[in-house]
Scaffold this active site. Structure first.
Site, PDB file in Angstrom:
ATOM      1  CE  LYS A 124      -4.161  -2.164   1.649  1.00 45.95           C
ATOM      2  NZ  LYS A 124      -3.683  -3.581   1.721  1.00 45.95           N
TER       3      LYS A 124
HETATM    4  C1  PLP Z   1      -4.388  -4.602   1.262  1.00 46.53           C
HETATM    5  C2  PLP Z   1      -3.640  -5.857   1.121  1.00 46.53           C
HETATM    6  C3  PLP Z   1      -4.061  -6.855   0.248  1.00 46.53           C
HETATM    7  C4  PLP Z   1      -5.339  -6.751  -0.541  1.00 46.53           C
HETATM    8  O1  PLP Z   1      -5.298  -5.750  -1.525  1.00 46.53           O
HETATM    9  P1  PLP Z   1      -6.662  -5.183  -2.118  1.00 46.53           P
HETATM   10  O2  PLP Z   1      -6.268  -4.064  -2.996  1.00 46.53           O
HETATM   11  O3  PLP Z   1      -7.469  -4.718  -0.933  1.00 46.53           O
HETATM   12  O4  PLP Z   1      -7.328  -6.298  -2.820  1.00 46.53           O
HETATM   13  C5  PLP Z   1      -3.286  -7.989   0.127  1.00 46.53           C
HETATM   14  N1  PLP Z   1      -2.175  -8.153   0.859  1.00 46.53           N
HETATM   15  C6  PLP Z   1      -1.737  -7.214   1.710  1.00 46.53           C
HETATM   16  C7  PLP Z   1      -0.511  -7.465   2.492  1.00 46.53           C
HETATM   17  C8  PLP Z   1      -2.452  -6.027   1.864  1.00 46.53           C
HETATM   18  O5  PLP Z   1      -2.005  -5.112   2.705  1.00 46.53           O
END
Ligand code: PLP
Length: 493
Positions: A110
């Site tokens: 993120k």
């Molecule tokens: C947020 C997240 C996901 C999922 O991603 P999305 O965009 O919500 O589908 C998967 N793995 C990790 C480690 C995350 O932080």
């Protein structure tokens, strides 16, 4: 270019407005109306460095910003912030590739989007001439919260309020958030799960739109969740970057489709891959990988989205989600922009807890997406197996995707496959240590050093610091109070 709400034709916004508002006034998500007008010269794009590539891709979706403006925003967002200058390196592991998205300041994928969003938001604020304070409300399943706090703390004119499920995030994730410094941050535990936190935040937006926030409050709400188009756009970039890396390594020919397997929760990451495809990247199948909360696997298999089911806490908590918000954007595309249809489906989901898509739409989706899931035991087995066979250490989210890729690749051996890795294994040290046959230290923080000693990998600096820092945030709210709590905080100047 005007973005369009997925739920009503009358709601449109340019990029700065959409970034500032997060959600459309009717509760819909802002969408690019039509990808066919976006022209990228793939040959030259794939030769660029990551920051240049990012500027070009994001600017093509946000023409309200000039390319030189966007370049400057990308530089500010990324230069010197990641462990590696190319931000998202690609590793070869056996017959597949792992796209490492976790080299940012909080060791989660993120960071890629949330390093950029504050830049976009600040620039959007200037463009629109907004005077009010922007209050970012964020519900987090673990990683968004810290990445957003890291991106927004001490940004002038912005406040950030993060809600996380009490007991629903890993000890390291929690430590990262509750130790956050900055004079514009609030971090609150919610007695409930991620969906409860997200529902509370959505309710706050609805109440604010209905008049709960008054002009004299001097605040406007916005979102750092992947419902914000400013979150999605930066995520498109690494699909292109991975493709460029494969090309330059001689692993693929120009134009050869590549399959991407994506550990999925809110459907933002994988949707960005679909956007990349719509923008001309040769993407083969997009494979949606879920943990035991396999609402999406069932949806792609049956055409029914049904959240009326048991919620499981897994070792991949960032994917413990039953309402995947961004699926709405995919449905909008599959419905050729029929906002009435989308509004009806979403209404049914909120009132009855499920919806069915027509057969024609299901077939359309099946041509572009594949889906699978894996439980905690199998994810752990994958971590152990890949560590033993290839000396590569994966986190539990990545392991879910790896497991699903095993099944997919067995059926499609000729396809070049990239597995997206969304978190550093150091964010989930106990689960990872157990999976490689070690006994994790009872103290989740000592586990970090234990893991470093056993694997020879360095502890990411941000994680090391979080475990030592002072706890600054201890507030807890009930799930039904999230919206009012958020609004009260937003009002308080
Ligand atoms: C947020 C997240 C996901 C999922 O991603 P999305 O965009 O919500 O589908 C998967 N793995 C990790 C480690 C995350 O932080």
């Amino acid at each position: 270019m005007l973005y369009q709400s997925t739920r009503g034709k009358e709601y449109t916004a340019n990029a700065p407005r959409a970034i500032l508002d997060g959600l459309a006034p009717d509760g819909g998500l802002y969408m690019i109306p039509d990808f066919s007008g976006i022209r990228l010269d793939l040959h030259t794009l794939l030769e660029k460095n990551t920051v240049e590539m990012a500027a070009e891709i994001i600017q093509s979706l946000m023409p309200d910003f000039s390319i030189s403006e966007m370049r400057e925003l990308c530089r500010r967002a990324y230069e010197g912030k990641f462990e590696t200058p190319d931000l998202t390196p690609l590793a070869k592991v056996g017959d597949r590739f792992i796209l490492e998205l976790f080299h940012g300041p909080t060791s989660a994928f993120k960071d890629v989007a949330l390093s950029m969003l504050p830049q976009l938001m600040t620039a959007a604020r200037e463009k629109v001439g907004l005077k009010e304070e922007i209050v970012i409300l964020t519900a987090t399943s673990g990683d968004t919260g810290k990445a957003a706090l890291e991106g927004f703390h001490d940004v002038p004119g912005v406040r950030i309020i993060v809600f996380y499920p009490n007991g629903g995030v890993s000890p390291v994730q929690r430590a990262q958030m509750v130790t956050q410094t900055g004079n514009n941050v609030d971090v609150i535990a919610v007695n409930g799960n991620f969906d409860d936190a997200q529902t509370g935040v959505k309710t706050a937006f609805q109440k604010a739109a209905a008049g709960a926030l008054k002009p004299e409050d001097g605040a406007v709400l916005s979102s750092a969740n992947s419902i914000n188009i400013g979150r999605l756009a930066p995520q498109i970039v690494y699909y292109f970057k991975a493709y460029a890396d494969l090309l330059h390594a001689g692993e693929i020919r120009f134009g050869e489709p590549v399959t991407y397997v994506v550990p999925t929760g809110n459907f933002g990451d994988i949707l960005a891959g679909y956007f990349a495809k719509k923008m001309g990247l040769p993407v083969g199948k997009l494979v949606c990988a879920s943990n035991k909360n396999k609402v999406l696997t069932d949806f792609f298999e049956t055409g029914r989205y049904d959240r009326r089911r048991e919620f499981y806490k897994t070792t991949s908590p960032s994917m413990d989600i039953l309402v995947s918000s961004n699926l709405e954007r995919l449905l909008y595309m599959a419905a050729n922009g029929d906002t009435e249809q989308i509004a009806a489906l979403m209404n049914q989901l909120s009132k009855q807890g499920y919806y069915d898509v027509p057969e024609s739409m299901r077939n359309k989706l099946a041509a572009e997406f594949s889906a699978g899931w894996c439980d905690d035991a199998r994810a752990a087995e994958m971590i152990g197996k890949v560590w033993k066979q290839y000396g590569y250490l994966m986190d539990p989210h990545t392991a879910v995707a790896w497991a699903v890729s095993e099944d997919y690749c067995a059926d499609h051996p000729a396809e070049k496959t990239v597995v997206l890795s969304t978190a550093s294994p150091f964010k989930f040290p106990s689960a990872v240590l157990e999976a490689i046959g070690e006994t994790p230290d009872a103290d989740p923080f000592r586990c970090l050093n234990q893991m470093a000693e056993i694997t020879g990998l360095p502890v990411p600096r941000g994680l090391e610091n979080a475990c030592k820092a002072k706890v600054l945030h201890t507030a807890v709210v009930e799930k039904d109070s999230v919206a009012d709590y958020a609004l009260q905080k937003a009002r308080k100047r």
